[in-house]
Write a protein that holds these residues in place. Structure first.
Motif, PDB file in Angstrom:
ATOM      1  N   VAL A  82       0.668  -1.274  -0.038  1.00 28.98           N
ATOM      2  CA  VAL A  82      -0.071  -0.078   0.018  1.00 28.98           C
ATOM      3  C   VAL A  82       0.961   1.380   0.112  1.00 28.98           C
ATOM      4  CG1 VAL A  82      -1.826   1.151   1.311  1.00 28.98           C
ATOM      5  CG2 VAL A  82      -1.712  -1.115   1.221  1.00 28.98           C
ATOM      6  N   ASP A  83       1.908   1.069   0.712  1.00 26.95           N
ATOM      7  CA  ASP A  83       2.830   2.190   0.774  1.00 26.95           C
ATOM      8  C   ASP A  83       3.486   2.494  -0.395  1.00 26.95           C
ATOM      9  OD1 ASP A  83       2.129   2.787   3.543  1.00 26.95           O
ATOM     10  OD2 ASP A  83       3.758   1.798   4.415  1.00 26.95           O
ATOM     11  N   VAL A  84       4.123   1.658  -1.218  1.00 25.21           N
ATOM     12  CA  VAL A  84       4.690   1.920  -2.482  1.00 25.21           C
ATOM     13  C   VAL A  84       3.996   2.099  -3.630  1.00 25.21           C
ATOM     14  CG1 VAL A  84       6.825   0.580  -1.365  1.00 25.21           C
ATOM     15  CG2 VAL A  84       5.311  -0.607  -2.719  1.00 25.21           C
ATOM     16  N   CYS A  85       2.626   1.623  -3.446  1.00 33.04           N
ATOM     17  CA  CYS A  85       2.021   1.717  -4.700  1.00 33.04           C
ATOM     18  C   CYS A  85       2.086   3.403  -5.362  1.00 33.04           C
ATOM     19  CB  CYS A  85       0.628   1.234  -4.738  1.00 33.04           C
ATOM     20  SG  CYS A  85      -0.506   1.630  -6.104  1.00 33.04           S
ATOM     21  N   PRO A  86       2.460   3.663  -6.627  1.00 30.46           N
ATOM     22  CA  PRO A  86       2.702   5.072  -7.046  1.00 30.46           C
ATOM     23  C   PRO A  86       1.312   5.609  -7.298  1.00 30.46           C
ATOM     24  CG  PRO A  86       3.389   3.474  -8.633  1.00 30.46           C
ATOM     25  CD  PRO A  86       3.126   2.720  -7.454  1.00 30.46           C
ATOM     26  N   VAL A  87       0.118   5.054  -7.610  1.00 28.61           N
ATOM     27  CA  VAL A  87      -1.050   5.496  -7.803  1.00 28.61           C
ATOM     28  C   VAL A  87      -2.046   5.329  -6.764  1.00 28.61           C
ATOM     29  CG1 VAL A  87      -0.617   5.353 -10.381  1.00 28.61           C
ATOM     30  CG2 VAL A  87      -1.970   3.324  -9.038  1.00 28.61           C
ATOM     31  N   ASN A  88      -1.692   4.821  -5.594  1.00 29.13           N
ATOM     32  CA  ASN A  88      -2.628   4.735  -4.557  1.00 29.13           C
ATOM     33  C   ASN A  88      -3.856   3.797  -4.713  1.00 29.13           C
ATOM     34  OD1 ASN A  88      -1.115   6.148  -2.651  1.00 29.13           O
ATOM     35  ND2 ASN A  88      -1.794   7.982  -3.609  1.00 29.13           N
ATOM     36  N   CYS A  89      -3.653   3.005  -5.483  1.00 27.26           N
ATOM     37  CA  CYS A  89      -4.957   1.889  -5.629  1.00 27.26           C
ATOM     38  C   CYS A  89      -5.054   0.691  -4.884  1.00 27.26           C
ATOM     39  CB  CYS A  89      -4.918   1.460  -7.337  1.00 27.26           C
ATOM     40  SG  CYS A  89      -3.468   0.345  -7.622  1.00 27.26           S
ATOM     41  N   LEU A  90      -4.138   0.529  -4.032  1.00 29.76           N
ATOM     42  CA  LEU A  90      -4.174  -0.677  -2.998  1.00 29.76           C
ATOM     43  C   LEU A  90      -4.668   0.316  -1.541  1.00 29.76           C
ATOM     44  CD1 LEU A  90      -0.886  -2.453  -3.587  1.00 29.76           C
ATOM     45  CD2 LEU A  90      -3.104  -3.134  -4.350  1.00 29.76           C
ATOM     46  N   SER A  91      -5.339  -0.627  -0.836  1.00 29.58           N
ATOM     47  CA  SER A  91      -5.937  -0.199   0.419  1.00 29.58           C
ATOM     48  C   SER A  91      -6.311  -1.452   1.107  1.00 29.58           C
ATOM     49  CB  SER A  91      -7.363   0.518   0.272  1.00 29.58           C
ATOM     50  OG  SER A  91      -8.295   0.040  -0.381  1.00 29.58           O
ATOM     51  N   GLN A  92      -6.191  -1.291   2.499  1.00 33.62           N
ATOM     52  CA  GLN A  92      -6.459  -2.277   3.377  1.00 33.62           C
ATOM     53  C   GLN A  92      -7.947  -2.146   4.317  1.00 33.62           C
ATOM     54  OE1 GLN A  92      -2.276  -2.629   4.790  1.00 33.62           O
ATOM     55  NE2 GLN A  92      -2.817  -4.738   5.367  1.00 33.62           N
ATOM     56  N   LYS A  93      -8.636  -3.047   4.327  1.00 30.48           N
ATOM     57  CA  LYS A  93      -9.926  -2.982   5.401  1.00 30.48           C
ATOM     58  C   LYS A  93      -9.332  -3.094   6.662  1.00 30.48           C
ATOM     59  CE  LYS A  93     -13.473  -4.717   2.401  1.00 30.48           C
ATOM     60  NZ  LYS A  93     -14.491  -6.015   2.138  1.00 30.48           N
ATOM     61  N   THR A  94     -10.481  -2.784   7.575  1.00 29.08           N
ATOM     62  CA  THR A  94     -10.064  -3.074   8.884  1.00 29.08           C
ATOM     63  C   THR A  94     -10.212  -4.532   9.363  1.00 29.08           C
ATOM     64  OG1 THR A  94     -11.887  -2.080   9.623  1.00 29.08           O
ATOM     65  CG2 THR A  94     -10.029  -0.497   9.577  1.00 29.08           C
ATOM     66  N   THR A  95     -10.980  -5.202   8.580  1.00 32.89           N
ATOM     67  CA  THR A  95     -11.347  -6.705   8.693  1.00 32.89           C
ATOM     68  C   THR A  95     -10.659  -7.383   7.889  1.00 32.89           C
ATOM     69  OG1 THR A  95     -13.386  -6.493   7.474  1.00 32.89           O
ATOM     70  CG2 THR A  95     -13.564  -6.150   9.567  1.00 32.89           C
ATOM     71  N   HIS A  96     -10.665  -8.931   8.380  1.00 40.69           N
ATOM     72  CA  HIS A  96      -9.963  -9.854   7.563  1.00 40.69           C
ATOM     73  C   HIS A  96     -11.016 -10.773   6.643  1.00 40.69           C
ATOM     74  CE1 HIS A  96      -6.052  -9.182   9.824  1.00 40.69           C
ATOM     75  NE2 HIS A  96      -6.982  -8.879  10.856  1.00 40.69           N
ATOM     76  N   ARG A  97     -10.462 -11.449   6.011  1.00 39.12           N
ATOM     77  CA  ARG A  97     -11.428 -12.519   5.235  1.00 39.12           C
ATOM     78  C   ARG A  97     -11.886 -13.437   6.128  1.00 39.12           C
ATOM     79  NH1 ARG A  97     -10.527 -11.438  -0.226  1.00 39.12           N
ATOM     80  NH2 ARG A  97      -8.876  -9.973  -0.499  1.00 39.12           N
ATOM     81  N   PRO A  98     -13.002 -13.923   5.830  1.00 40.53           N
ATOM     82  CA  PRO A  98     -13.350 -15.228   6.422  1.00 40.53           C
ATOM     83  C   PRO A  98     -12.316 -16.513   6.497  1.00 40.53           C
ATOM     84  CG  PRO A  98     -14.973 -14.404   4.902  1.00 40.53           C
ATOM     85  CD  PRO A  98     -13.746 -13.729   4.609  1.00 40.53           C
ATOM     86  N   VAL A  99     -12.562 -17.306   7.466  1.00 34.78           N
ATOM     87  CA  VAL A  99     -11.735 -18.210   7.379  1.00 34.78           C
ATOM     88  C   VAL A  99     -11.908 -19.347   6.422  1.00 34.78           C
ATOM     89  CG1 VAL A  99     -11.021 -18.338   9.912  1.00 34.78           C
ATOM     90  CG2 VAL A  99     -12.956 -19.518   9.140  1.00 34.78           C
ATOM     91  N   ALA A 100     -11.020 -20.057   5.939  1.00 36.30           N
ATOM     92  CA  ALA A 100     -11.215 -21.098   4.901  1.00 36.30           C
ATOM     93  C   ALA A 100     -10.064 -22.297   4.988  1.00 36.30           C
ATOM     94  CB  ALA A 100     -11.124 -20.452   3.608  1.00 36.30           C
TER      95      ALA A 100
END
Ligand code: SF4
Ligand code: SF4
Length: 130
Positions: A82-100
């Motif tokens: 997220v920090d290195v992406c030059p166009v800021n297209c990456l982001s992180q939710k505050t939640t995680h994916r469901p377990v699998a």
């Protein structure tokens, strides 16, 4: 006998743990969870894949299309991509994916940004004498 008060107290108190995944705690405000890519804005530069410490990202491209893949159970949620992406297209939710129980990969495809015509590129513009 010394432990008896503790044992009795524990018998009548709530458990210290939650029955995850049936009870999920509210996320912390700045928690780094699920990684999201707004693929329409991605330019497939590959910076995220080069810097990812767990090597769970792959970026490939041909002349017109780019492919971005994330092996999300290998992601440690560090946020470096997220920090290195030059166009800021990456982001992180505050939640995680469901377990699998199975390993899974997210594959996103997008169009590469159009390159300027050769005559318009800065390196092909003739320098004029002053
Ligand atoms: S760093 Fe950003 S723009 Fe570059 S490939 Fe990764 S997600 Fe796409
Ligand atoms: S959050 Fe960290 S581990 Fe996950 S994809 Fe980004 S750089 Fe890799």
């Amino acid at each position: 006998m010394k432990m008896l008060p503790t044992v009795i107290a524990n018998l009548f108190s709530k458990p210290a743990t939650r029955n995850y995944p049936f009870f999920v705690r509210e996320p912390f405000e700045h928690a780094r969870g699920e990684l999201i890519n707004d693929i329409e804005r991605c330019i497939f530069c590959g910076a995220c894949a080069r810097k990812c410490p767990s090597q769970c990202l792959t970026v490939t491209k041909d002349k017109t299309e780019g492919i971005w893949t994330l092996e999300f159970f290998a992601c440690v949620g560090c946020g470096v991509c997220v920090d290195v992406c030059p166009v800021n297209c990456l982001s992180q939710k505050t939640t995680h994916r469901p377990v699998a129980v199975e390993r899974a990969v997210i594959t996103l495809r997008g169009k590469l940004p159009e390159r300027p015509a050769k005559k318009d590129r800065p390196d092909s513009i003739e320098k004029t004498a002053e």
